[in-house]
Design a protein around this motif. Structure first.
Motif, PDB file in Angstrom:
ATOM      1  N   PHE A  48       2.269  16.608  41.901  1.00 21.50           N
ATOM      2  CA  PHE A  48       2.487  15.502  40.971  1.00 21.50           C
ATOM      3  C   PHE A  48       3.232  14.409  41.729  1.00 21.50           C
ATOM      4  O   PHE A  48       4.395  14.563  42.084  1.00 21.50           O
ATOM      5  N   LEU A  49       2.516  13.323  41.998  1.00 21.14           N
ATOM      6  CA  LEU A  49       3.013  12.262  42.871  1.00 21.14           C
ATOM      7  C   LEU A  49       3.165  10.953  42.114  1.00 21.14           C
ATOM      8  O   LEU A  49       2.517  10.735  41.081  1.00 21.14           O
ATOM      9  N   HIS A  56       2.868   4.284  38.920  1.00 19.91           N
ATOM     10  CA  HIS A  56       1.572   4.955  38.913  1.00 19.91           C
ATOM     11  C   HIS A  56       1.806   6.430  39.232  1.00 19.91           C
ATOM     12  O   HIS A  56       2.634   6.755  40.088  1.00 19.91           O
ATOM     13  N   TYR A  57       1.051   7.281  38.540  1.00 18.26           N
ATOM     14  CA  TYR A  57       1.233   8.728  38.699  1.00 18.26           C
ATOM     15  C   TYR A  57      -0.094   9.392  39.005  1.00 18.26           C
ATOM     16  O   TYR A  57      -1.136   8.994  38.476  1.00 18.26           O
ATOM     17  N   TYR A  58      -0.033  10.430  39.843  1.00 20.56           N
ATOM     18  CA  TYR A  58      -1.230  11.124  40.301  1.00 20.56           C
ATOM     19  C   TYR A  58      -0.995  12.633  40.268  1.00 20.56           C
ATOM     20  O   TYR A  58       0.048  13.114  40.723  1.00 20.56           O
ATOM     21  N   GLU A  92       8.333  14.058  31.324  1.00 22.37           N
ATOM     22  CA  GLU A  92       7.926  12.930  30.487  1.00 22.37           C
ATOM     23  C   GLU A  92       6.407  12.754  30.466  1.00 22.37           C
ATOM     24  O   GLU A  92       5.819  12.535  29.411  1.00 22.37           O
ATOM     25  N   LYS A  93       5.766  12.844  31.620  1.00 18.35           N
ATOM     26  CA  LYS A  93       4.334  12.542  31.722  1.00 18.35           C
ATOM     27  C   LYS A  93       3.427  13.716  31.387  1.00 18.35           C
ATOM     28  O   LYS A  93       2.361  13.535  30.808  1.00 18.35           O
ATOM     29  N   ASP A 111      -0.600   8.944  27.056  1.00 19.28           N
ATOM     30  CA  ASP A 111      -0.963   7.594  27.500  1.00 19.28           C
ATOM     31  C   ASP A 111      -2.129   7.594  28.480  1.00 19.28           C
ATOM     32  O   ASP A 111      -2.619   6.523  28.848  1.00 19.28           O
ATOM     33  N   HIS A 112      -2.555   8.767  28.912  1.00 19.81           N
ATOM     34  CA  HIS A 112      -3.640   8.889  29.895  1.00 19.81           C
ATOM     35  C   HIS A 112      -3.372   8.010  31.123  1.00 19.81           C
ATOM     36  O   HIS A 112      -4.271   7.366  31.646  1.00 19.81           O
ATOM     37  N   ASP A 113      -2.119   7.992  31.552  1.00 20.57           N
ATOM     38  CA  ASP A 113      -1.757   7.159  32.698  1.00 20.57           C
ATOM     39  C   ASP A 113      -1.498   7.968  33.968  1.00 20.57           C
ATOM     40  O   ASP A 113      -0.977   7.449  34.942  1.00 20.57           O
TER      41      ASP A 113
END
Length: 162
Positions: A48-49, A56-58, A92-93, A111-113
């Motif tokens: 999780f980056l 931005h999250y990946y 959180e994500k 949020d599908h972010d």
């Protein structure tokens, strides 16, 4: 937050065959292997980056013995420098804690972010094992079924690598 029982229910509703193995809590792929050693599926690291600005999250799935080529990944995604997201960002994500990172965590990303990137060797494997948002279990299913399931939940799946 979506838990293991809810994931099981969603997979059943979609007619996706799977099985879940219960075990002691594990925090690394190596620890999980102790309990699923006899099972035949691709073992992954789930990274999780985030960018340095944390905007931005990946979620990146790679085979457990591989290292992520961050320079190549940044070229493919057009991102600046990357770092591991903090435990607070992970909570959180994805609604997860370190040691339980899983593609099923995307179901908690309202949020599908968070963008999902899957190494080609993982994407083309017959089956995969993932924590169902609980690191005391491993759910095994066809890799193609998992990727379709995530797409149907509204997440893009981007395959990377040769």
């Amino acid at each position: 937050m979506i838990n293991a029982q809810q994931i099981s229910q969603k997979l059943q509703e979609q007619g996706i065959p799977f099985r879940t193995i219960s075990h002691l809590a594990v925090f690394t792929a190596e620890q999980a292997d102790r309990y699923v050693r006899e099972e035949n599926f691709v073992r992954t690291k789930n990274l999780f980056l985030t960018t340095n600005k944390h905007n931005h999250y990946y979620l990146v799935l790679i085979e457990e013995h591989k290292r992520l080529d961050t320079k190549r990944f940044r070229q493919l995604t057009g991102t600046p420098r990357l770092t591991f997201a903090s435990p607070a960002e992970l909570q959180e994500k994805l609604g997860l804690t370190p040691g339980s990172v899983s593609p099923f965590g995307l179901l908690n990303n309202r949020d599908h972010d968070v963008q999902l990137f899957v190494d080609r060797d993982v994407a083309t494997a017959a089956s995969i094992g993932c924590h169902p948002n609980d690191n005391t279990m491993t759910t095994i299913l066809a890799t193609g079924d998992l990727l379709r399931f995530l797409r149907q939940a509204g997440f893009s799946v981007q395959v990377i690598g040769r």
